[in-house]
Design a protein around this motif. Structure first.
Motif, PDB file in Angstrom:
ATOM      1  N   ASP A  99       0.861  -1.183   0.000  1.00  0.00           N
ATOM      2  CA  ASP A  99       0.000   0.000   0.000  1.00  0.00           C
ATOM      3  C   ASP A  99       0.900   1.237   0.000  1.00  0.00           C
ATOM      4  O   ASP A  99       1.539   1.552   0.995  1.00  0.00           O
ATOM      5  N   LYS A 100       0.943   1.919  -1.151  1.00  0.00           N
ATOM      6  CA  LYS A 100       1.864   3.056  -1.283  1.00  0.00           C
ATOM      7  C   LYS A 100       1.555   4.146  -0.258  1.00  0.00           C
ATOM      8  O   LYS A 100       2.457   4.800   0.257  1.00  0.00           O
ATOM      9  N   LEU A 101       0.273   4.335   0.030  1.00  0.00           N
ATOM     10  CA  LEU A 101      -0.116   5.392   0.960  1.00  0.00           C
ATOM     11  C   LEU A 101       0.341   5.056   2.374  1.00  0.00           C
ATOM     12  O   LEU A 101       0.990   5.854   3.044  1.00  0.00           O
ATOM     13  N   ILE A 140       0.614  11.710 -10.782  1.00  0.00           N
ATOM     14  CA  ILE A 140      -0.578  11.115 -10.188  1.00  0.00           C
ATOM     15  C   ILE A 140      -0.389   9.607 -10.264  1.00  0.00           C
ATOM     16  O   ILE A 140      -0.079   9.078 -11.339  1.00  0.00           O
ATOM     17  N   LYS A 141      -0.501   8.912  -9.127  1.00  0.00           N
ATOM     18  CA  LYS A 141      -0.314   7.455  -9.208  1.00  0.00           C
ATOM     19  C   LYS A 141      -1.305   6.658  -8.404  1.00  0.00           C
ATOM     20  O   LYS A 141      -1.746   7.058  -7.341  1.00  0.00           O
ATOM     21  N   LEU A 142      -1.641   5.536  -8.980  1.00  0.00           N
ATOM     22  CA  LEU A 142      -2.541   4.591  -8.341  1.00  0.00           C
ATOM     23  C   LEU A 142      -1.888   4.037  -7.085  1.00  0.00           C
ATOM     24  O   LEU A 142      -0.703   3.724  -7.090  1.00  0.00           O
ATOM     25  N   GLN A 147       5.134  -1.699 -11.722  1.00  0.00           N
ATOM     26  CA  GLN A 147       5.839  -1.706 -13.006  1.00  0.00           C
ATOM     27  C   GLN A 147       5.581  -0.459 -13.836  1.00  0.00           C
ATOM     28  O   GLN A 147       5.606  -0.490 -15.057  1.00  0.00           O
ATOM     29  N   GLY A 148       5.305   0.646 -13.155  1.00  0.00           N
ATOM     30  CA  GLY A 148       5.138   1.916 -13.863  1.00  0.00           C
ATOM     31  C   GLY A 148       3.757   2.125 -14.451  1.00  0.00           C
ATOM     32  O   GLY A 148       3.429   3.223 -14.901  1.00  0.00           O
ATOM     33  N   LEU A 149       2.925   1.075 -14.439  1.00  0.00           N
ATOM     34  CA  LEU A 149       1.567   1.230 -14.950  1.00  0.00           C
ATOM     35  C   LEU A 149       0.777   1.966 -13.865  1.00  0.00           C
ATOM     36  O   LEU A 149       0.899   1.668 -12.698  1.00  0.00           O
ATOM     37  N   GLN A 177       1.598  13.715  -6.414  1.00  0.00           N
ATOM     38  CA  GLN A 177       2.949  13.880  -5.899  1.00  0.00           C
ATOM     39  C   GLN A 177       3.707  14.952  -6.658  1.00  0.00           C
ATOM     40  O   GLN A 177       3.517  15.122  -7.857  1.00  0.00           O
ATOM     41  N   GLU A 178       4.540  15.640  -5.936  1.00  0.00           N
ATOM     42  CA  GLU A 178       5.462  16.599  -6.523  1.00  0.00           C
ATOM     43  C   GLU A 178       6.300  15.878  -7.590  1.00  0.00           C
ATOM     44  O   GLU A 178       6.775  14.767  -7.339  1.00  0.00           O
ATOM     45  N   PHE A 179       6.454  16.486  -8.753  1.00  0.00           N
ATOM     46  CA  PHE A 179       7.265  15.882  -9.818  1.00  0.00           C
ATOM     47  C   PHE A 179       8.719  16.295  -9.631  1.00  0.00           C
ATOM     48  O   PHE A 179       9.035  17.487  -9.616  1.00  0.00           O
ATOM     49  N   ILE A 180       9.604  15.311  -9.470  1.00  0.00           N
ATOM     50  CA  ILE A 180      11.028  15.596  -9.278  1.00  0.00           C
ATOM     51  C   ILE A 180      11.703  15.608 -10.652  1.00  0.00           C
ATOM     52  O   ILE A 180      12.126  14.573 -11.169  1.00  0.00           O
ATOM     53  N   LYS A 181      11.774  16.813 -11.224  1.00  0.00           N
ATOM     54  CA  LYS A 181      12.245  16.974 -12.592  1.00  0.00           C
ATOM     55  C   LYS A 181      13.731  16.654 -12.716  1.00  0.00           C
ATOM     56  O   LYS A 181      14.182  16.034 -13.691  1.00  0.00           O
ATOM     57  N   ALA A 186      15.286   9.098 -14.251  1.00  0.00           N
ATOM     58  CA  ALA A 186      16.085   8.006 -13.668  1.00  0.00           C
ATOM     59  C   ALA A 186      15.711   7.812 -12.201  1.00  0.00           C
ATOM     60  O   ALA A 186      15.202   8.732 -11.567  1.00  0.00           O
ATOM     61  N   ASP A 187      15.931   6.619 -11.686  1.00  0.00           N
ATOM     62  CA  ASP A 187      15.837   6.422 -10.245  1.00  0.00           C
ATOM     63  C   ASP A 187      16.930   5.468  -9.790  1.00  0.00           C
ATOM     64  O   ASP A 187      17.684   4.938 -10.614  1.00  0.00           O
ATOM     65  N   LEU A 188      17.072   5.318  -8.486  1.00  0.00           N
ATOM     66  CA  LEU A 188      18.085   4.429  -7.925  1.00  0.00           C
ATOM     67  C   LEU A 188      17.375   3.274  -7.250  1.00  0.00           C
ATOM     68  O   LEU A 188      16.351   3.470  -6.618  1.00  0.00           O
ATOM     69  N   SER A 212      11.321   5.165 -15.028  1.00  0.00           N
ATOM     70  CA  SER A 212      12.576   4.436 -15.252  1.00  0.00           C
ATOM     71  C   SER A 212      12.404   2.922 -15.169  1.00  0.00           C
ATOM     72  O   SER A 212      13.383   2.191 -15.299  1.00  0.00           O
ATOM     73  N   ASN A 213      11.179   2.451 -14.974  1.00  0.00           N
ATOM     74  CA  ASN A 213      10.960   1.001 -14.809  1.00  0.00           C
ATOM     75  C   ASN A 213      11.556   0.193 -15.958  1.00  0.00           C
ATOM     76  O   ASN A 213      11.373   0.530 -17.126  1.00  0.00           O
ATOM     77  N   LEU A 214      12.244  -0.894 -15.604  1.00  0.00           N
ATOM     78  CA  LEU A 214      12.817  -1.768 -16.631  1.00  0.00           C
ATOM     79  C   LEU A 214      11.701  -2.378 -17.482  1.00  0.00           C
ATOM     80  O   LEU A 214      11.863  -2.606 -18.675  1.00  0.00           O
ATOM     81  N   LEU A 259      11.136   6.762  -3.024  1.00  0.00           N
ATOM     82  CA  LEU A 259      10.055   6.610  -3.996  1.00  0.00           C
ATOM     83  C   LEU A 259       9.147   5.466  -3.567  1.00  0.00           C
ATOM     84  O   LEU A 259       7.949   5.643  -3.382  1.00  0.00           O
ATOM     85  N   GLU A 260       9.694   4.299  -3.425  1.00  0.00           N
ATOM     86  CA  GLU A 260       8.898   3.169  -2.945  1.00  0.00           C
ATOM     87  C   GLU A 260       9.796   2.031  -2.493  1.00  0.00           C
ATOM     88  O   GLU A 260      10.981   1.998  -2.799  1.00  0.00           O
ATOM     89  N   ILE A 261       9.182   1.088  -1.772  1.00  0.00           N
ATOM     90  CA  ILE A 261       9.921  -0.077  -1.293  1.00  0.00           C
ATOM     91  C   ILE A 261       9.230  -1.315  -1.816  1.00  0.00           C
ATOM     92  O   ILE A 261       8.005  -1.417  -1.768  1.00  0.00           O
TER      93      ILE A 261
HETATM   94  P1  ADP Z   1       5.584   1.673  -9.754  1.00  0.00           P
HETATM   95  O1  ADP Z   1       5.242   1.002  -8.475  1.00  0.00           O
HETATM   96  O2  ADP Z   1       4.558   1.474 -10.807  1.00  0.00           O
HETATM   97  O3  ADP Z   1       6.977   1.320 -10.190  1.00  0.00           O
HETATM   98  P2  ADP Z   1       6.698   4.259  -8.989  1.00  0.00           P
HETATM   99  O4  ADP Z   1       6.184   5.127  -7.907  1.00  0.00           O
HETATM  100  O5  ADP Z   1       7.955   3.517  -8.689  1.00  0.00           O
HETATM  101  O6  ADP Z   1       5.547   3.241  -9.433  1.00  0.00           O
HETATM  102  O7  ADP Z   1       6.892   5.146 -10.296  1.00  0.00           O
HETATM  103  C1  ADP Z   1       7.406   4.622 -11.513  1.00  0.00           C
HETATM  104  C2  ADP Z   1       8.543   5.498 -12.045  1.00  0.00           C
HETATM  105  O8  ADP Z   1       8.062   6.811 -12.341  1.00  0.00           O
HETATM  106  C3  ADP Z   1       9.669   5.696 -11.043  1.00  0.00           C
HETATM  107  O9  ADP Z   1      10.616   4.655 -11.106  1.00  0.00           O
HETATM  108  C4  ADP Z   1      10.256   7.042 -11.467  1.00  0.00           C
HETATM  109  O10 ADP Z   1      11.168   6.889 -12.540  1.00  0.00           O
HETATM  110  C5  ADP Z   1       9.022   7.798 -11.975  1.00  0.00           C
HETATM  111  N1  ADP Z   1       8.455   8.637 -10.902  1.00  0.00           N
HETATM  112  C6  ADP Z   1       7.554   8.233  -9.975  1.00  0.00           C
HETATM  113  N2  ADP Z   1       7.243   9.225  -9.120  1.00  0.00           N
HETATM  114  C7  ADP Z   1       7.967  10.300  -9.503  1.00  0.00           C
HETATM  115  C8  ADP Z   1       8.097  11.654  -9.013  1.00  0.00           C
HETATM  116  N3  ADP Z   1       7.391  12.082  -7.967  1.00  0.00           N
HETATM  117  N4  ADP Z   1       8.946  12.486  -9.684  1.00  0.00           N
HETATM  118  C9  ADP Z   1       9.653  12.046 -10.757  1.00  0.00           C
HETATM  119  N5  ADP Z   1       9.581  10.812 -11.260  1.00  0.00           N
HETATM  120  C10 ADP Z   1       8.746   9.924 -10.653  1.00  0.00           C
END
Ligand code: ADP
Ligand code: MG
Length: 290
Positions: A99-101, A140-142, A147-149, A177-181, A186-188, A212-214, A259-261
């Motif tokens: 649960d992301k929230l 905006i995310k579900l 997997q980025g969907l 969510q705030e967009f981290i431009k 990319a993410d780590l 950045s999802n593979l 971002l997430e775990i």
């Molecule tokens: P999922 O569980 O579908 O992977 P994420 O929250 O990890 O969802 O988001 C997918 C990708 O979108 C992240 O790996 C990142 O690259 C991008 N992303 C998600 N949230 C942000 C954000 N707030 N700002 C910038 N990029 C984001």
């Protein structure tokens, strides 16, 4: 030791690697489909029945529970816990991480930095929601996407409004969510085993893609994390009580942000990018803690 991997698909890379490393270290490793387990609850002897036998000989489990079977999979993990079988991640921690929230709430309480996030039960005042996270563009995310969907970048207020309306019409819960431009698509990903970072990669979305999802066509390469990134990853894993997990972070102008775990991190991307033997680290962790 008798080690059980709870997975629906024995052919997946991660499952295969765990089998291989477990057997190399003289363990009996088998893959069991959690959906084919019957959970038998009684006062004296809680147990699990699988195909034609009782799973009363198991020493440790490695849950690889996919998002679509969270409920039943976690019930099976919980049953193993009732039987005093060691699990590399607890059923409670898997549920929390799905649960992301809930995860973000717990992580913010633990002082973990993250993109500013708003949860709204559909406010018609979209302008206010957007203002809370610092204006457009917004993400905006579900709540339960993977997997980025289900992750959308809304560049304008109108776009954000339409997306929120659409999700609301589908009765899907979302966070804004705030967009981290600066992250530049990319993410780590830090892979945690036994509370420590055992490998890290940077994933870059394909051209023109902010995700950045593979699975969305991104590519990965090894990276050496900064001290702040290492600390954030380990603290986040600790806060969600996940000794084995994947921690995803964004590199922002104000330092790393969580971002997430992921409580069932895939091993293919990280072993491929880093050349590290993560599967072996997981087996060693079991040996140490069982
Ligand atoms: P999922 O569980 O579908 O992977 P994420 O929250 O990890 O969802 O988001 C997918 C990708 O979108 C992240 O790996 C990142 O690259 C991008 N992303 C998600 N949230 C942000 C954000 N707030 N700002 C910038 N990029 C984001
Ligand atoms: Mg992700």
């Amino acid at each position: 030791m008798n080690i059980v991997i709870l997975s629906r698909n024995p052919h997946l890379y991660s499952t295969q690697r765990l089998i291989e490393e477990g057997r190399k270290r003289q363990h009996k490793v088998e893959v069991i489909d959690p959906l084919k387990c019957d959970i038998i609850i009684e006062k004296e002897k809680p147990t699990i029945y699988y195909k034609d036998r009782y799973l009363d000989y198991v020493d440790a489990i490695i849950p690889r529970i996919g998002a679509s079977i969270t409920f039943y999979g976690c019930a099976v993990v919980r049953q193993f816990e009732m039987m005093n079988v060691f699990s590399i991640v607890s059923s409670g921690a898997i549920l929390r991480s799905r649960d992301k929230l809930k995860s973000l709430q717990l992580l913010s309480k633990a002082g973990i930095g993250m993109p500013k996030t708003v949860f709204t039960n559909y406010s018609r005042d979209v302008e206010e929601v957007i203002a809370h996270v610092g204006g457009v563009p917004v993400i905006i995310k579900l709540l339960e996407g993977t997997q980025g969907l289900g992750v959308v970048l809304a560049e304008t207020k109108n776009a954000a409004e339409s997306v929120l309306e659409a999700f609301n019409g589908l009765e899907a819960r979302v966070i804004v969510q705030e967009f981290i431009k600066e992250a530049k698509g990319a993410d780590l990903r830090a892979l945690i085993v036994d509370g420590q970072v055992v490998g890290a990669m940077k994933r870059q979305g394909k051209e023109g893609e902010f995700r950045s999802n593979l699975h969305r066509g991104g590519s990965a390469k090894i990276i050496k994390l900064s001290d702040a990134e290492l600390k954030l990853a380990m603290n986040a894993a600790k806060a969600l009580k996940l000794p084995v997990c994947g921690v995803d972070m964004l590199q922002s102008a104000r330092g790393p942000l969580l971002l997430e775990i992921n409580s069932t991190p895939g091993l293919e991307g990280i072993e491929g990018a880093t050349g590290r033997n993560i599967a072996k680290a997981i087996i060693t962790y079991i040996e140490k803690n069982r």
